[in-house]
Structures are given as structure tokens and as C-alpha cells.
Design a protein around this motif. Structure first.
Motif, PDB file in Angstrom:
ATOM      1  N   MET A  81       0.817  -1.130  -0.022  1.00 34.92           N
ATOM      2  CA  MET A  81       0.074  -0.105   0.095  1.00 34.92           C
ATOM      3  C   MET A  81       0.977   1.177  -0.014  1.00 34.92           C
ATOM      4  O   MET A  81       0.627   1.893  -0.699  1.00 34.92           O
ATOM      5  N   ASP A  82       1.882   1.022   0.866  1.00 32.08           N
ATOM      6  CA  ASP A  82       2.900   2.413   0.838  1.00 32.08           C
ATOM      7  C   ASP A  82       3.651   2.751  -0.292  1.00 32.08           C
ATOM      8  O   ASP A  82       3.623   3.923  -0.695  1.00 32.08           O
ATOM      9  N   GLY A  83       3.925   1.592  -1.058  1.00 28.74           N
ATOM     10  CA  GLY A  83       4.644   1.874  -2.355  1.00 28.74           C
ATOM     11  C   GLY A  83       3.641   2.126  -3.425  1.00 28.74           C
ATOM     12  O   GLY A  83       4.187   3.196  -3.964  1.00 28.74           O
ATOM     13  N   LEU A  84       2.607   1.704  -3.328  1.00 27.66           N
ATOM     14  CA  LEU A  84       1.690   2.252  -4.252  1.00 27.66           C
ATOM     15  C   LEU A  84       1.277   3.698  -4.233  1.00 27.66           C
ATOM     16  O   LEU A  84       1.198   4.542  -5.162  1.00 27.66           O
ATOM     17  N   VAL A  85       0.886   4.182  -3.040  1.00 30.32           N
ATOM     18  CA  VAL A  85       0.500   5.358  -2.683  1.00 30.32           C
ATOM     19  C   VAL A  85       1.526   6.378  -2.746  1.00 30.32           C
ATOM     20  O   VAL A  85       1.452   7.235  -3.411  1.00 30.32           O
ATOM     21  N   SER A  86       2.504   6.073  -2.049  1.00 29.00           N
ATOM     22  CA  SER A  86       3.561   7.053  -2.010  1.00 29.00           C
ATOM     23  C   SER A  86       4.356   7.443  -3.363  1.00 29.00           C
ATOM     24  O   SER A  86       4.584   8.342  -3.662  1.00 29.00           O
ATOM     25  N   ASN A  87       4.629   6.288  -3.936  1.00 25.82           N
ATOM     26  CA  ASN A  87       5.138   6.568  -5.463  1.00 25.82           C
ATOM     27  C   ASN A  87       4.464   7.278  -6.270  1.00 25.82           C
ATOM     28  O   ASN A  87       4.485   7.992  -7.257  1.00 25.82           O
ATOM     29  N   LEU A 138      -3.466   3.002 -13.795  1.00 28.26           N
ATOM     30  CA  LEU A 138      -2.892   1.823 -13.457  1.00 28.26           C
ATOM     31  C   LEU A 138      -2.767   2.068 -11.777  1.00 28.26           C
ATOM     32  O   LEU A 138      -3.077   1.079 -11.503  1.00 28.26           O
ATOM     33  N   THR A 139      -2.534   3.250 -11.259  1.00 30.50           N
ATOM     34  CA  THR A 139      -2.742   3.465 -10.068  1.00 30.50           C
ATOM     35  C   THR A 139      -4.102   3.214  -9.477  1.00 30.50           C
ATOM     36  O   THR A 139      -4.256   2.494  -8.504  1.00 30.50           O
ATOM     37  N   LEU A 140      -5.156   3.807 -10.248  1.00 31.93           N
ATOM     38  CA  LEU A 140      -6.590   3.235  -9.802  1.00 31.93           C
ATOM     39  C   LEU A 140      -6.752   2.103  -9.540  1.00 31.93           C
ATOM     40  O   LEU A 140      -7.492   1.422  -8.787  1.00 31.93           O
ATOM     41  N   VAL A 141      -6.521   1.321 -10.769  1.00 32.96           N
ATOM     42  CA  VAL A 141      -6.543  -0.097 -10.803  1.00 32.96           C
ATOM     43  C   VAL A 141      -5.787  -0.882  -9.590  1.00 32.96           C
ATOM     44  O   VAL A 141      -6.369  -1.744  -8.934  1.00 32.96           O
ATOM     45  N   GLY A 142      -4.734  -0.389  -9.637  1.00 34.58           N
ATOM     46  CA  GLY A 142      -3.692  -1.200  -8.320  1.00 34.58           C
ATOM     47  C   GLY A 142      -4.196  -0.860  -7.181  1.00 34.58           C
ATOM     48  O   GLY A 142      -4.220  -1.988  -6.296  1.00 34.58           O
ATOM     49  N   LEU A 165     -10.183   5.298  -2.530  1.00 35.80           N
ATOM     50  CA  LEU A 165     -10.444   6.652  -2.067  1.00 35.80           C
ATOM     51  C   LEU A 165      -9.188   7.336  -1.449  1.00 35.80           C
ATOM     52  O   LEU A 165      -8.799   8.426  -1.699  1.00 35.80           O
ATOM     53  N   LEU A 166      -8.589   6.537  -0.453  1.00 41.27           N
ATOM     54  CA  LEU A 166      -7.478   7.259   0.081  1.00 41.27           C
ATOM     55  C   LEU A 166      -6.265   7.300  -0.664  1.00 41.27           C
ATOM     56  O   LEU A 166      -5.684   8.545  -0.532  1.00 41.27           O
ATOM     57  N   GLY A 167      -6.031   6.445  -1.427  1.00 37.93           N
ATOM     58  CA  GLY A 167      -4.940   6.827  -2.390  1.00 37.93           C
ATOM     59  C   GLY A 167      -5.236   7.840  -3.453  1.00 37.93           C
ATOM     60  O   GLY A 167      -4.176   8.835  -3.757  1.00 37.93           O
ATOM     61  N   THR A 168      -6.456   8.024  -3.793  1.00 39.78           N
ATOM     62  CA  THR A 168      -6.884   9.063  -4.741  1.00 39.78           C
ATOM     63  C   THR A 168      -6.882  10.610  -4.191  1.00 39.78           C
ATOM     64  O   THR A 168      -6.075  11.383  -4.523  1.00 39.78           O
ATOM     65  N   VAL A 169      -7.091  10.599  -2.748  1.00 39.78           N
ATOM     66  CA  VAL A 169      -6.958  11.893  -1.959  1.00 39.78           C
ATOM     67  C   VAL A 169      -5.600  12.083  -1.964  1.00 39.78           C
ATOM     68  O   VAL A 169      -5.274  13.160  -2.193  1.00 39.78           O
ATOM     69  N   ALA A 170      -4.452  11.249  -1.639  1.00 38.02           N
ATOM     70  CA  ALA A 170      -3.298  11.485  -1.430  1.00 38.02           C
ATOM     71  C   ALA A 170      -2.561  11.879  -2.754  1.00 38.02           C
ATOM     72  O   ALA A 170      -1.918  12.900  -2.743  1.00 38.02           O
ATOM     73  N   GLY A 171      -2.756  11.098  -3.891  1.00 35.17           N
ATOM     74  CA  GLY A 171      -2.335  11.697  -4.875  1.00 35.17           C
ATOM     75  C   GLY A 171      -2.857  12.833  -5.625  1.00 35.17           C
ATOM     76  O   GLY A 171      -2.068  13.632  -6.152  1.00 35.17           O
ATOM     77  N   GLY A 172      -4.180  13.152  -5.383  1.00 41.43           N
ATOM     78  CA  GLY A 172      -4.346  14.442  -5.944  1.00 41.43           C
ATOM     79  C   GLY A 172      -4.136  15.597  -5.024  1.00 41.43           C
ATOM     80  O   GLY A 172      -3.625  16.708  -5.709  1.00 41.43           O
ATOM     81  N   LEU A 173      -3.772  15.406  -3.856  1.00 44.35           N
ATOM     82  CA  LEU A 173      -3.269  16.749  -2.857  1.00 44.35           C
ATOM     83  C   LEU A 173      -1.952  16.777  -3.397  1.00 44.35           C
ATOM     84  O   LEU A 173      -1.338  17.933  -3.627  1.00 44.35           O
TER      85      LEU A 173
END
Length: 228
Positions: A21-27, A178-182, A207-215
Motif C-alpha cells: 500500500m505504501d509503495g503504491l500510494v507514496s510513489n 494503473l494506480t487506480l486499478v492497483g 479513496l485514500l490513494g486518490t486523495v493522497a495523489g490528488g493533493l
């Protein structure tokens, strides 16, 4: 009827899940932030690779230190129990009986059970460790397993949003897709091993990943415009 349980104390599940999760969201957030600053595709790719390597090694080192420290503390407390069993065996038997009484056994039966279980010093130590400390002295999590699981999972998660740029993409949207699917797939997979509905886990992580990436993308845009 016989049944089996999954391994929940082996030290691999939490770091693997957290690492992926951290790898996907942070990168993905890092890539989105750099892309938001109007950096070139090659700069984004290099940044993503650096984020993958640095994050994977950092996660592995952190998990190793955390699990190793936890194991050392558990072993130290087990040694305290070992010394107490030698120094004051009667007091330890009474303590064990009181634990069983608190769980609903009759007082006489609790003392009989405690006395019988205390005949073997090794068995007595194991029981006291489980009852008082909540650990099995023979089945402590492995720091190397935790570190390896975290490293590999982080790398797998972090490579996903980076793949389009490594394959020649110059726009952000393939990485976003790819990120959204992942994110959804990772959340759904975690729900499978934790008995949560797959759609709930997938949507929550999405939802959590989208918020982090969008911000982070908006932050990158602001910084890029300010520097420009």
C-alpha cells in the motif's frame, strides 16, 4: 470437526500489506507531484525509480528494527518470567491459578490445573509467557521475514505507477489509470485475507490513494508555478 487457521503471527502479513500500500500510494503521489510541476517524462521516471529504491530500503530497515526490537523486548520479559519461576515457584503457580479463576474456573480446579501445568518448567514458562505477556516464546515474528516482505511488497506497489514512464509514456494519465486499478485491487486483496467485503476494501483504498495523489499533484502544480 477439524479446522485450520491462517498464520496471523508469522510477521509477514502486516509488513507485506503495509509495504504494498505504501509503495503504491507514496510513489504514485510522488510521480503525480513531480508531473504536476510540469517536469519532463525522464525526470519523472528518475524520480519514481529513486522513490522506489529509497522507499523499499527504508521500509525494510524500519520493519527489521521494529520487529527485532519487539522480539528482544519479548525475550527479555520471558527471561524475567523464567527467573521468577525459579525464585518463587509457589507465587507463580498462585498467579497462574488466579488467571484461570478470573476466566471462570472454580478455585479448586484452577489451582489443580495450575499445579499440573507447572510440573514441567519449560511448559510452565511457555504458559506464563502466553497468559501474562501474550507471546509464544517459540514463535516470535522474524525480523528478516518482515524486512524482506516489506521490501518486496513496497517495490511491487511502487513499480506500478512508474511502469508507463519506463515504457515510454510522456503523459500522466496512463500512470493514473494503473494506480487506480492497483489501489482497488490491493484493497480488495487485503479484504480477502481479513474477511472484509472485497468491494469495501477496494473502494476504501481507492479513496485514500486518490486523495493522497490528488493533493500531491496540486502541491506540485503550486510549487512548479511558484518556481517558474
Amino acid at each position: 470437526m477439524d479446522h485450520t487457521h491462517r498464520d496471523i503471527a508469522g510477521g509477514w502479513l502486516r509488513p507485506a500489506v503495509f509495504g504494498a500500500m505504501d509503495g503504491l500510494v507514496s510513489n504514485s503521489a510522488l510521480i503525480a507531484g513531480v508531473a504536476g510541476s510540469n517536469a519532463s517524462a525522464s525526470t519523472i521516471a528518475i524520480t519514481g525509480l529513486a522513490g522506489l529504491a529509497g522507499g523499499a530500503f527504508s521500509m525494510a530497515a524500519g520493519e527489521y528494527t521494529s520487529v527485532a526490537s519487539q522480539g528482544e523486548l519479548a525475550k527479555a520479559e520471558v527471561e524475567v518470567e523464567r527467573r521468577e519461576l525459579v525464585r518463587a515457584p509457589e507465587a507463580e503457580r498462585r498467579e497462574l491459578a488466579e488467571l484461570y479463576i478470573a476466566r471462570g474456573l472454580d478455585e479448586n480446579l484452577a489451582h489443580q490445573v495450575a499445579a499440573q501445568l507447572s510440573r514441567d518448567p519449560d511448559q510452565a514458562l511457555e504458559i506464563h509467557a502466553r497468559e501474562e505477556l501474550g507471546v509464544d516464546p517459540h514463535d516470535l515474528p522474524s525480523p528478516w521475514l518482515a524486512a524482506g516482505s516489506s521490501f518486496a511488497a513496497f517495490a511491487v506497489g511502487a513499480i506500478l505507477p512508474l511502469m508507463p514512464y519506463l515504457l515510454g509514456a510522456t503523459a500522466l494519465w496512463p500512470a493514473v489509470i494503473l494506480t487506480l486499478v492497483g489501489l482497488f485491487a490491493a484493497g480488495a486483496a487485503v479484504s480477502h485475507v481479513t474477511a472484509r467485503p472485497w468491494w469495501f476494501g477496494g473502494l476504501r483504498q481507492l479513496l485514500l490513494g486518490t486523495v493522497a495523489g490528488g493533493l500531491t499533484y496540486l502541491l506540485g502544480m503550486a510549487i512548479g508555478q511558484g518556481i517558474g
